[in-house]
Design a protein around this motif. Structure first.
Motif, short mmCIF file in Angstrom:
data_model
loop_
_atom_site.label_atom_id
_atom_site.label_comp_id
_atom_site.label_asym_id
_atom_site.label_seq_id
_atom_site.Cartn_x
_atom_site.Cartn_y
_atom_site.Cartn_z
N ALA A 401 64.00 78.99 -17.29
CA ALA A 401 63.08 77.97 -17.77
C ALA A 401 63.22 77.70 -19.27
O ALA A 401 62.87 76.63 -19.75
CB ALA A 401 61.64 78.39 -17.47
N GLY A 402 63.77 78.67 -19.99
CA GLY A 402 63.86 78.50 -21.44
C GLY A 402 65.18 77.94 -21.92
O GLY A 402 65.26 77.36 -23.01
N THR A 403 66.22 78.08 -21.11
CA THR A 403 67.56 77.72 -21.61
C THR A 403 68.17 76.50 -20.93
O THR A 403 69.22 76.02 -21.36
CB THR A 403 68.52 78.91 -21.39
N THR A 404 67.53 76.00 -19.87
CA THR A 404 68.08 74.85 -19.16
C THR A 404 67.46 73.56 -19.69
O THR A 404 66.24 73.38 -19.56
CB THR A 404 67.81 74.95 -17.65
N PRO A 405 68.25 72.67 -20.28
CA PRO A 405 67.71 71.41 -20.81
C PRO A 405 67.02 70.59 -19.72
O PRO A 405 67.39 70.64 -18.54
CB PRO A 405 68.94 70.68 -21.35
N MET A 406 66.01 69.81 -20.10
CA MET A 406 65.26 69.03 -19.14
C MET A 406 66.16 68.06 -18.38
O MET A 406 65.92 67.79 -17.20
CB MET A 406 64.13 68.26 -19.85
N THR A 407 67.18 67.56 -19.04
CA THR A 407 68.05 66.56 -18.39
C THR A 407 69.02 67.18 -17.40
O THR A 407 69.69 66.46 -16.66
CB THR A 407 68.84 65.79 -19.46
N MET A 408 69.13 68.51 -17.37
CA MET A 408 70.11 69.17 -16.51
C MET A 408 69.46 69.96 -15.36
O MET A 408 70.14 70.70 -14.66
CB MET A 408 70.99 70.10 -17.35
N ARG A 409 68.18 69.75 -15.17
CA ARG A 409 67.46 70.54 -14.18
C ARG A 409 67.54 69.93 -12.78
O ARG A 409 67.59 68.71 -12.63
CB ARG A 409 66.00 70.69 -14.59
N LYS A 410 67.54 70.81 -11.79
CA LYS A 410 67.41 70.41 -10.38
C LYS A 410 66.14 71.09 -9.83
O LYS A 410 66.20 72.06 -9.08
CB LYS A 410 68.65 70.84 -9.59
N ASP A 411 65.00 70.55 -10.27
CA ASP A 411 63.70 71.18 -10.08
C ASP A 411 63.09 70.73 -8.75
O ASP A 411 62.66 69.58 -8.60
CB ASP A 411 62.79 70.79 -11.26
N ALA A 412 63.03 71.63 -7.81
CA ALA A 412 62.50 71.29 -6.48
C ALA A 412 61.01 70.98 -6.54
O ALA A 412 60.52 70.10 -5.82
CB ALA A 412 62.76 72.44 -5.51
N ALA A 413 60.27 71.69 -7.39
CA ALA A 413 58.82 71.45 -7.48
C ALA A 413 58.52 70.11 -8.12
O ALA A 413 57.57 69.42 -7.74
CB ALA A 413 58.16 72.58 -8.26
N ALA A 414 59.33 69.73 -9.11
CA ALA A 414 59.13 68.42 -9.73
C ALA A 414 59.40 67.31 -8.72
O ALA A 414 58.70 66.29 -8.69
CB ALA A 414 60.04 68.28 -10.94
N ALA A 415 60.41 67.49 -7.88
CA ALA A 415 60.66 66.52 -6.82
C ALA A 415 59.49 66.46 -5.85
O ALA A 415 59.07 65.38 -5.42
CB ALA A 415 61.94 66.89 -6.08
N ALA A 416 58.93 67.63 -5.52
CA ALA A 416 57.78 67.67 -4.62
C ALA A 416 56.58 66.94 -5.24
O ALA A 416 55.87 66.21 -4.54
CB ALA A 416 57.41 69.12 -4.32
N ALA A 417 56.37 67.13 -6.54
CA ALA A 417 55.25 66.46 -7.20
C ALA A 417 55.41 64.95 -7.13
O ALA A 417 54.43 64.22 -6.89
CB ALA A 417 55.18 66.92 -8.66
N GLU A 418 56.62 64.48 -7.31
CA GLU A 418 56.85 63.04 -7.24
C GLU A 418 56.64 62.53 -5.81
O GLU A 418 56.13 61.42 -5.60
CB GLU A 418 58.28 62.73 -7.71
N ILE A 419 56.99 63.35 -4.83
CA ILE A 419 56.78 62.97 -3.43
C ILE A 419 55.28 62.87 -3.12
O ILE A 419 54.83 61.95 -2.43
CB ILE A 419 57.47 63.97 -2.49
N VAL A 420 54.50 63.82 -3.63
CA VAL A 420 53.05 63.78 -3.42
C VAL A 420 52.47 62.47 -3.94
O VAL A 420 51.66 61.80 -3.28
CB VAL A 420 52.37 64.98 -4.10
N LEU A 421 52.89 62.07 -5.15
CA LEU A 421 52.39 60.83 -5.73
C LEU A 421 52.88 59.61 -4.95
O LEU A 421 52.16 58.61 -4.83
CB LEU A 421 52.80 60.73 -7.19
N LEU A 422 54.10 59.68 -4.44
CA LEU A 422 54.63 58.59 -3.61
C LEU A 422 53.76 58.41 -2.36
O LEU A 422 53.40 57.27 -2.00
CB LEU A 422 56.06 58.90 -3.20
N VAL A 423 53.41 59.50 -1.69
CA VAL A 423 52.58 59.43 -0.49
C VAL A 423 51.22 58.84 -0.83
O VAL A 423 50.71 57.96 -0.12
CB VAL A 423 52.42 60.83 0.14
N GLU A 424 50.64 59.28 -1.92
CA GLU A 424 49.33 58.77 -2.33
C GLU A 424 49.38 57.27 -2.61
O GLU A 424 48.51 56.51 -2.17
CB GLU A 424 48.86 59.52 -3.58
N GLN A 425 50.43 56.85 -3.32
CA GLN A 425 50.54 55.43 -3.69
C GLN A 425 50.81 54.55 -2.46
O GLN A 425 50.16 53.52 -2.27
CB GLN A 425 51.66 55.28 -4.73
N ARG A 426 51.72 54.96 -1.59
CA ARG A 426 52.09 54.12 -0.45
C ARG A 426 50.96 54.04 0.56
O ARG A 426 50.71 52.97 1.15
CB ARG A 426 53.35 54.68 0.23
#
Length: 583
Positions: A401-426
């Motif tokens: 978490a401390g050494t991986t730049p934000m632009t190089m991450r493959k964050d599964a939880a961040a993808a999940a968060a975006e999916i939650v908001l997608l479901v709410e919006q749609r």
């Protein structure tokens, strides 16, 4: 004793005086209701008084709330309460508070008044009229102190209407024929649980589940039914007609529960008709059709992740491959059934012949706030929403978490968060369409590691299958796009695909007519929750009667509640429906 006939025929001044104690220090309520006389029954009188309160101005409503005393407050200590309030507070033992309890209530009263500007109102005689415990009163007080002011005004008015209902019952010597037994049976069944801590969990084929089935079987037989437990665990009882070649009208619901569930979800639809059969049997009254009650063994899918096991067996659509599914401990459904003494080879024989059925009707607690917000005890269900459920697995890359730049991450939880908001919006884009991510996990997550995996559930429902499927398509496409952009792999497993089940207009009409004969207005509403009636719709016409759900419409929760009065009028409506039934 005051009678409804006297209230209908007396002059207005006498009418107001007789009802003076029903609403605390507020004679304007019976004064305005008097013009609606004559009332056909006690229910119509209650509804008229409640309608006056609902139609009053906000200042009048606040005045009504402020006319009520604090619980265990100074007026109670000084003996300055009305006779009605004195009796009610004593029923819950508030006059016997310990020094500690009195101090807690005193502080709660002060905090509540400071936040809202009016006293806390609670019908302390409770759902059954027998009185709440001091502990439950304090717990409710504490919970409601967190509410917003507008919500609390509405809840106080609902509690005042419940207080008035109980007081009217006392004034008119109303005896509830069915409600108290239904509520008591619900309490008795709730004593059997898979959880030792006191919460109610009753999963398929556990010891608590089997004890519950045995008790339901006993009550069915005592009520005058031919009853048995079938190979899938359904408890089926028939009250047989004397008519030759009689067909069968079915009713029922499920007796399993979710984890930490409520007492009335499913079980109300079993216990209420048993109370009716007991009543008919004692009178020696038969119906022109067989009346079958089925306590479905499984609807919730808690243990084996497969729903509607009981009702699909009745309809002949039980998937025998499900017998090989295992629970969290690795026990297969087949082994669980065998351990309970069931012969799985007999499951196909459970299926009913559709030609023998007149229909299926289900009484169920609403599990939502619609009836509650409209001050209605009952509603006629128009349709049961279809449901699409999925399990989604996301696989990214766990890294520092401390050494991986934000632009190089493959964050599964961040993808999940975006999916939650997608479901709410749609799912906010169409009426009756809802979407929920109810499970969200980061397996092996650590505070200093970018989540490499995430699991989530997806539940999309709508009354219109086309609307539901369109939303599912767009959400799944959105998941694919989100994961591609974030370089996260994903897999989707569908676990439920249930079509919407419209209720039969002929049965809805007969329910509506019975509701109106009981003195209530007919109100139609959609069921967003799934029910056994969905499965039964594959073989016969279905209809549902909803009862009001208290505590803001909370269900699948220990706070799920209803009143003996609502159970009683639901029973009377179903009894009228049965006696008046037209095929």
């Amino acid at each position: 004793m005051t009678t409804l006939s006297e209230l209908n025929s007396c002059d207005t001044a006498t009418f107001i005086d007789r009802l003076r104690g029903i609403y605390e220090h507020s004679p304007w309520i019976p004064e305005r209701a008097a013009a609606q006389r004559p009332f056909a029954n006690e229910t119509a009188l209650k509804l008229a008084l409640q309608s006056v309160v609902s139609a009053a101005s906000l200042d009048e409503q606040l005045g009504l709330i402020r006319a009520h005393p604090e619980l265990a407050g100074k007026a109670a200590v000084a003996g300055q309460l009305t006779a009605e309030s004195t009796s009610e507070q004593a029923k819950s033992g508030l006059h016997l508070c310990s020094a500690e309890e009195f101090a807690v209530l005193h502080q709660l009263n002060a905090d509540y008044n400071a936040k809202f500007g009016f006293p806390f109102i609670l019908a302390v005689k409770g759902p059954t009229g027998q009185g709440l415990t001091r502990q439950s009163i304090i717990a409710t007080f504490t919970r409601r102190l967190k509410n917003q002011r507008a919500d609390e005004i509405a809840e106080c008015l609902r509690q005042i209407k419940r207080i008035a209902e109980i007081r009217l019952n006392d004034l008119l010597s109303v005896q509830l024929e069915f409600g108290p037994a239904i509520m008591q049976w619900s309490e008795e069944l709730a004593a059997w649980s898979d959880d030792a801590e006191g919460s109610l969990t009753c999963a398929y084929m556990t010891p608590a589940h089997r004890q519950t089935a045995a008790q339901i079987l006993e009550w069915m037989r005592a009520a005058g039914m031919d009853a048995h437990i079938d190979a899938v665990g359904n408890v089926a009882g028939v009250y047989r007609s004397d008519a030759p070649n009689a067909k069968t009208l079915m009713t029922g619901s499920h007796y399993d529960t979710v984890r930490n569930g409520g007492k009335y979800d499913g079980r109300l639809g079993i216990l209420l008709p048993i109370a009716l059969v007991r009543h008919l049997h004692r009178r020696g009254e038969k119906l022109p059709f067989n009346f079958e009650i089925v306590a479905f063994a499984e609807e919730e899918g808690v243990r084996f992740k497969s729903t509607f096991l009981g009702s699909t067996a009745i309809t002949g659509r039980f998937d025998l491959s499900l017998l090989d599914q295992t629970d969290a401990d690795g026990v297969s459904m087949r082994d669980a059934l065998l351990a309970a003494g069931h012969d799985v080879a007999r499951i196909p024989a459970i299926a009913r012949n559709p030609a023998d059925l007149l229909g299926f009707v289900e009484v169920h607690i609403e599990q939502g706030p619609v009836l509650l917000e409209r001050d209605l005890a009952l509603g006629v269900v128009t349709a049961i929403a279809g449901s699409s459920r999925y399990l989604v697995d996301l696989t990214g890359l766990a890294s520092h978490a401390g050494t991986t730049p934000m632009t190089m991450r493959k964050d599964a939880a961040a993808a999940a968060a975006e999916i939650v908001l997608l479901v709410e919006q749609r799912c906010a884009q169409a009426e009756s369409l809802v979407g929920t991510v109810g499970q969200l996990q980061v397996p092996g997550g650590s505070v200093n590691v970018i989540p490499g995996a995430c699991k989530l559930s997806l539940d999309i429902r709508a009354a219109d299958d086309a609307v539901r499927l369109a939303a599912v398509k767009e959400v799944l496409e959105g998941i694919a796009a989100i994961c591609a952009r974030r370089q996260v792999e994903y897999s989707v497993q569908q676990i439920v695909d249930a079509k919407a089940a419209p209720c039969a207009p002929r049965l809805m009409q007969q329910f509506g007519d019975a509701i109106e004969r009981a003195g209530l207005p007919r109100f139609d509403l959609l069921s967003g929750a799934g029910h056994d009636a969905m499965a039964m719709a594959a073989v016969t016409d279905v209809a549902m009667l909803f009862t009001r759900c208290g505590n803001g419409g909370i269900s699948h929760n220990p706070l799920e509640t209803m009143t003996a009065d609502d159970a009683d009028i639901a029973a009377r409506v179903l009894l009228d429906f049965l006696r008046s039934y037209q095929a």
